[in-house]
Design a protein around this motif. Structure first.
Motif, short mmCIF file in Angstrom:
data_model
loop_
_atom_site.label_atom_id
_atom_site.label_comp_id
_atom_site.label_asym_id
_atom_site.label_seq_id
_atom_site.Cartn_x
_atom_site.Cartn_y
_atom_site.Cartn_z
N ALA A 139 -5.68 25.53 18.01
CA ALA A 139 -5.50 24.59 16.90
C ALA A 139 -6.55 24.81 15.82
O ALA A 139 -6.24 24.82 14.62
CB ALA A 139 -5.58 23.16 17.42
N ASN A 140 -7.80 25.02 16.22
CA ASN A 140 -8.86 25.24 15.24
C ASN A 140 -8.69 26.58 14.53
O ASN A 140 -9.06 26.72 13.36
CB ASN A 140 -10.23 25.18 15.91
CG ASN A 140 -10.72 23.76 16.09
OD1 ASN A 140 -10.22 22.83 15.46
ND2 ASN A 140 -11.69 23.58 16.97
N ARG A 153 -5.98 27.81 13.57
CA ARG A 153 -4.95 27.67 12.54
C ARG A 153 -5.52 27.14 11.23
O ARG A 153 -4.90 27.28 10.18
CB ARG A 153 -3.83 26.74 13.04
CG ARG A 153 -3.04 27.32 14.20
CD ARG A 153 -1.82 26.48 14.51
NE ARG A 153 -1.10 26.97 15.67
CZ ARG A 153 -0.97 26.31 16.82
NH1 ARG A 153 -1.51 25.10 16.94
NH2 ARG A 153 -0.30 26.83 17.82
N ASP A 154 -6.68 26.50 11.31
CA ASP A 154 -7.34 25.98 10.11
C ASP A 154 -8.31 27.03 9.57
O ASP A 154 -9.23 27.45 10.28
CB ASP A 154 -8.09 24.70 10.45
CG ASP A 154 -8.85 24.16 9.25
OD1 ASP A 154 -10.07 24.43 9.14
OD2 ASP A 154 -8.23 23.49 8.41
N PRO A 155 -8.14 27.47 8.33
CA PRO A 155 -8.96 28.57 7.80
C PRO A 155 -10.47 28.30 7.86
O PRO A 155 -11.24 29.20 8.20
CB PRO A 155 -8.49 28.69 6.34
CG PRO A 155 -7.09 28.18 6.37
CD PRO A 155 -7.08 27.07 7.38
N ALA A 156 -10.89 27.09 7.55
CA ALA A 156 -12.32 26.77 7.56
C ALA A 156 -12.88 26.82 8.97
O ALA A 156 -13.95 27.37 9.21
CB ALA A 156 -12.56 25.40 6.93
N HIS A 157 -12.13 26.23 9.92
CA HIS A 157 -12.57 26.27 11.32
C HIS A 157 -12.61 27.71 11.83
O HIS A 157 -13.53 28.11 12.55
CB HIS A 157 -11.63 25.44 12.20
CG HIS A 157 -11.89 23.97 12.12
ND1 HIS A 157 -10.97 23.02 12.49
CD2 HIS A 157 -12.98 23.28 11.73
CE1 HIS A 157 -11.47 21.82 12.33
NE2 HIS A 157 -12.69 21.96 11.85
N ARG A 158 -11.60 28.47 11.45
CA ARG A 158 -11.52 29.86 11.89
C ARG A 158 -12.74 30.65 11.42
O ARG A 158 -13.37 31.37 12.20
CB ARG A 158 -10.23 30.51 11.37
CG ARG A 158 -10.09 31.99 11.71
CD ARG A 158 -8.82 32.58 11.07
NE ARG A 158 -8.77 34.01 11.23
CZ ARG A 158 -8.29 34.64 12.30
NH1 ARG A 158 -7.80 33.94 13.31
NH2 ARG A 158 -8.27 35.95 12.36
#
Length: 215
Positions: free
Chosen positions: A40-41, A43-48
């Protein structure tokens, strides 16, 4: 060392400050990785980006750590403890465990790149398990041999060799290894540096390191 729940298994000796602090930092990052490196993380560009930034530092520090042990520490112990079958067995274990962990780093790289299809949780769990076992094994059986079998004069030569091999990496290593540490732990770790380098650590290395989001 408080920031990684380090127990009395550590040999408390001045010559082992960097080694013990590195093990604490590896455990700290393994805990963070297990918590945040989810599909899930990713999928989020900032988290990635944040996860990959943390992973890049962790992987680099682990590879450097193992390289320094394989190049500088284990050969010295093999020479000084050549008549001990038990010591040779432990050192064989250290080398074989390093060989098991290196491919796991590539497996994590692959799982991060293919997070939608790879079993990310399983790969991270395997890294956590095998690296955690290795760190504990090293602390129980290999690290005490450093104090027992390497005289202070020889140890200073080893440290000098490691410093020369890793001089350019200090701006990353020092902020990384002190992250999350108590004031007392930071003071102890910084005692390895000459006063001018401690000033650079505070004014340059730490601010630069903290500008990048990790984990």
């Amino acid at each position: 060392m408080t920031h990684s729940n380090v127990s009395a298994r550590y040999v408390d000796n001045e010559r082992l400050i960097a080694l013990n602090a590195s093990h604490a930092a590896f455990r700290r990052d393994l805990t963070k990785m297990a918590r945040v490196a989810t599909v899930a993380n990713f999928r989020d560009p900032a988290h990635r980006r944040s996860i990959l930034n943390g992973w890049a530092v962790f992987k680099n520090q682990l590879e450097q750590h193992h390289s320094h042990e394989d190049r500088f520490i284990w050969p010295n112990l093999r020479e000084n403890m050549a008549n001990s079958e038990a010591a040779m067995s432990v050192l064989d274990d250290m080398e074989s465990e390093h060989a098991l962990i290196d491919p796991l780093l590539r497996s994590v790289d692959y799982a991060f790149e293919h997070h939608e299809t790879a079993d990310l949780a399983a790969v991270l769990d395997e890294l956590n398990s095998k690296l955690g076992y290795h760190l504990t094994h090293e602390e129980h059986d290999a690290i005490p041999m450093i104090v027992e079998a390497i005289p202070e004069k020889e140890w200073k030569k080893i440290v000098s060799g490691i410093k020369k091999a890793s001089m350019s990496g200090a701006p990353e290593f020092m902020p990384w290894v002190t992250e999350g540490a108590t004031d007392g732990e930071v003071k102890r770790i910084l005692s390895m540096l000459p006063p001018p380098a401690r000033l650079i650590y505070r004014r340059v290395w730490v601010p630069k390191y903290r500008k990048v989001s990790r984990w």
